[in-house]
Design a protein around this motif. Structure first.
Motif, PDB file in Angstrom:
ATOM      1  N   ARG A  71      -5.884  71.163 -38.090  1.00  0.00           N
ATOM      2  CA  ARG A  71      -4.783  72.110 -38.005  1.00  0.00           C
ATOM      3  C   ARG A  71      -3.748  71.804 -39.066  1.00  0.00           C
ATOM      4  N   ASP A  72      -3.025  72.823 -39.466  1.00  0.00           N
ATOM      5  CA  ASP A  72      -1.916  72.687 -40.400  1.00  0.00           C
ATOM      6  C   ASP A  72      -0.715  73.332 -39.718  1.00  0.00           C
ATOM      7  N   ASN A  73       0.137  72.518 -39.140  1.00  0.00           N
ATOM      8  CA  ASN A  73       1.257  73.063 -38.373  1.00  0.00           C
ATOM      9  C   ASN A  73       2.250  73.800 -39.264  1.00  0.00           C
ATOM     10  N   ALA A  74       2.377  73.398 -40.509  1.00  0.00           N
ATOM     11  CA  ALA A  74       3.299  74.078 -41.425  1.00  0.00           C
ATOM     12  C   ALA A  74       2.834  75.505 -41.719  1.00  0.00           C
ATOM     13  N   LYS A  75       1.530  75.698 -41.753  1.00  0.00           N
ATOM     14  CA  LYS A  75       0.967  77.023 -42.039  1.00  0.00           C
ATOM     15  C   LYS A  75       0.560  77.760 -40.768  1.00  0.00           C
ATOM     16  N   THR A  76       0.758  77.145 -39.632  1.00  0.00           N
ATOM     17  CA  THR A  76       0.330  77.662 -38.321  1.00  0.00           C
ATOM     18  C   THR A  76      -1.125  78.115 -38.349  1.00  0.00           C
ATOM     19  N   MET A  77      -1.965  77.230 -38.863  1.00  0.00           N
ATOM     20  CA  MET A  77      -3.387  77.559 -38.963  1.00  0.00           C
ATOM     21  C   MET A  77      -4.246  76.457 -38.353  1.00  0.00           C
ATOM     22  N   VAL A  78      -5.390  76.867 -37.851  1.00  0.00           N
ATOM     23  CA  VAL A  78      -6.398  75.953 -37.344  1.00  0.00           C
ATOM     24  C   VAL A  78      -7.714  76.301 -38.025  1.00  0.00           C
ATOM     25  N   TYR A  79      -8.490  75.265 -38.316  1.00  0.00           N
ATOM     26  CA  TYR A  79      -9.728  75.420 -39.066  1.00  0.00           C
ATOM     27  C   TYR A  79     -10.893  74.815 -38.271  1.00  0.00           C
ATOM     28  N   LEU A  80     -12.077  75.297 -38.599  1.00  0.00           N
ATOM     29  CA  LEU A  80     -13.291  74.699 -38.046  1.00  0.00           C
ATOM     30  C   LEU A  80     -14.285  74.540 -39.187  1.00  0.00           C
ATOM     31  N   GLN A  81     -14.385  73.329 -39.704  1.00  0.00           N
ATOM     32  CA  GLN A  81     -15.362  73.036 -40.746  1.00  0.00           C
ATOM     33  C   GLN A  81     -16.718  72.850 -40.086  1.00  0.00           C
ATOM     34  N   MET A  82     -17.661  73.702 -40.455  1.00  0.00           N
ATOM     35  CA  MET A  82     -18.977  73.660 -39.842  1.00  0.00           C
ATOM     36  C   MET A  82     -20.012  73.305 -40.907  1.00  0.00           C
ATOM     37  N   ASN A  83     -20.639  72.161 -40.746  1.00  0.00           N
ATOM     38  CA  ASN A  83     -21.665  71.693 -41.668  1.00  0.00           C
ATOM     39  C   ASN A  83     -23.012  71.619 -40.965  1.00  0.00           C
ATOM     40  N   SER A  84     -24.049  71.532 -41.760  1.00  0.00           N
ATOM     41  CA  SER A  84     -25.419  71.407 -41.221  1.00  0.00           C
ATOM     42  C   SER A  84     -25.679  72.460 -40.151  1.00  0.00           C
ATOM     43  N   LEU A  85     -25.358  73.675 -40.473  1.00  0.00           N
ATOM     44  CA  LEU A  85     -25.474  74.751 -39.490  1.00  0.00           C
ATOM     45  C   LEU A  85     -26.916  75.012 -39.097  1.00  0.00           C
ATOM     46  N   LYS A  86     -27.083  75.389 -37.838  1.00  0.00           N
ATOM     47  CA  LYS A  86     -28.397  75.668 -37.280  1.00  0.00           C
ATOM     48  C   LYS A  86     -28.425  77.111 -36.774  1.00  0.00           C
ATOM     49  N   PRO A  87     -29.597  77.708 -36.687  1.00  0.00           N
ATOM     50  CA  PRO A  87     -29.671  79.072 -36.152  1.00  0.00           C
ATOM     51  C   PRO A  87     -29.029  79.207 -34.773  1.00  0.00           C
ATOM     52  N   GLU A  88     -29.102  78.159 -33.973  1.00  0.00           N
ATOM     53  CA  GLU A  88     -28.497  78.218 -32.629  1.00  0.00           C
ATOM     54  C   GLU A  88     -26.971  78.186 -32.647  1.00  0.00           C
ATOM     55  N   THR A  90     -25.419  80.451 -34.261  1.00  0.00           N
ATOM     56  CA  THR A  90     -25.075  81.864 -34.412  1.00  0.00           C
ATOM     57  C   THR A  90     -24.313  82.363 -33.185  1.00  0.00           C
ATOM     58  N   ALA A  91     -23.131  82.911 -33.418  1.00  0.00           N
ATOM     59  CA  ALA A  91     -22.272  83.365 -32.317  1.00  0.00           C
ATOM     60  C   ALA A  91     -21.021  84.008 -32.896  1.00  0.00           C
ATOM     61  N   GLY A 119     -12.629  87.542 -32.407  1.00  0.00           N
ATOM     62  CA  GLY A 119     -13.599  86.594 -32.925  1.00  0.00           C
ATOM     63  C   GLY A 119     -13.996  86.870 -34.358  1.00  0.00           C
ATOM     64  N   THR A 120     -14.697  85.913 -34.924  1.00  0.00           N
ATOM     65  CA  THR A 120     -15.303  86.074 -36.241  1.00  0.00           C
ATOM     66  C   THR A 120     -16.772  85.698 -36.105  1.00  0.00           C
ATOM     67  N   LEU A 121     -17.632  86.539 -36.643  1.00  0.00           N
ATOM     68  CA  LEU A 121     -19.072  86.373 -36.445  1.00  0.00           C
ATOM     69  C   LEU A 121     -19.650  85.381 -37.443  1.00  0.00           C
ATOM     70  N   VAL A 122     -20.386  84.433 -36.919  1.00  0.00           N
ATOM     71  CA  VAL A 122     -21.121  83.475 -37.734  1.00  0.00           C
ATOM     72  C   VAL A 122     -22.611  83.678 -37.463  1.00  0.00           C
ATOM     73  N   THR A 123     -23.357  83.936 -38.514  1.00  0.00           N
ATOM     74  CA  THR A 123     -24.791  84.138 -38.394  1.00  0.00           C
ATOM     75  C   THR A 123     -25.502  83.120 -39.268  1.00  0.00           C
ATOM     76  N   VAL A 124     -26.379  82.336 -38.663  1.00  0.00           N
ATOM     77  CA  VAL A 124     -27.127  81.311 -39.395  1.00  0.00           C
ATOM     78  C   VAL A 124     -28.594  81.717 -39.404  1.00  0.00           C
ATOM     79  N   SER A 125     -29.121  81.928 -40.587  1.00  0.00           N
ATOM     80  CA  SER A 125     -30.511  82.348 -40.714  1.00  0.00           C
ATOM     81  C   SER A 125     -31.411  81.128 -40.918  1.00  0.00           C
ATOM     82  N   SER A 126     -32.624  81.239 -40.428  1.00  0.00           N
ATOM     83  CA  SER A 126     -33.561  80.108 -40.538  1.00  0.00           C
ATOM     84  C   SER A 126     -34.370  80.178 -41.817  1.00  0.00           C
TER      85      SER A 126
END
Length: 126
Positions: A71-88, A90-91, A119-126
């Protein structure tokens, strides 16, 4: 209170994405923040939560070691760094704020007095 998530998209398995969420209308630093997700045909599930100070984070077992919430409280933002994504992974990913903090029990993690963004859609293809 408004929470606006963005940064989803289509990525191949093994790739990375970094959704973000900007908040307004709340005392940002006093809110625990979380990411949740809902896959097609499934219930919404907890992904990660971060305390107001940013000192404490909790992750679902399914994403531990691959995802990082920040999170960055100065920017009022929260992040989710997603690595090594898997098809499962997807959401539709939702950010949420908990002005009363969060609870972590055997039944799971939830935010207290929560506000939700679209929400924001994340789709991981195999």
């Amino acid at each position: 209170v408004q929470l606006q998530a963005s940064g989803g998209g289509l990525v191949q398995a093994g790739g990375s994405l970094r959704p973000s969420c900007v908040a307004s209308g709340l005392v940002f630093s006093r809110n625990a923040l979380g990411w949740f997700r809902q896959a097609p045909g499934k219930e919404r599930e907890f992904v990660a939560v971060i305390s107001g100070s940013g000192m404490t984070t909790i992750y679902a077992d399914s994403v531990k070691g691959r995802f990082t919430i920040s999170r960055d409280n100065a920017k009022t933002m929260v992040y989710l760094q997603m690595n090594s994504l898997k098809p499962e992974d997807t959401a539709v990913y939702y950010c949420a704020a908990g002005p009363l903090g969060y609870s972590s029990t055997a039944q799971g993690v939830r935010l207290k007095g929560d506000y939700w963004g679209q929400g924001t859609l994340v789709t991981v293809s195999s």
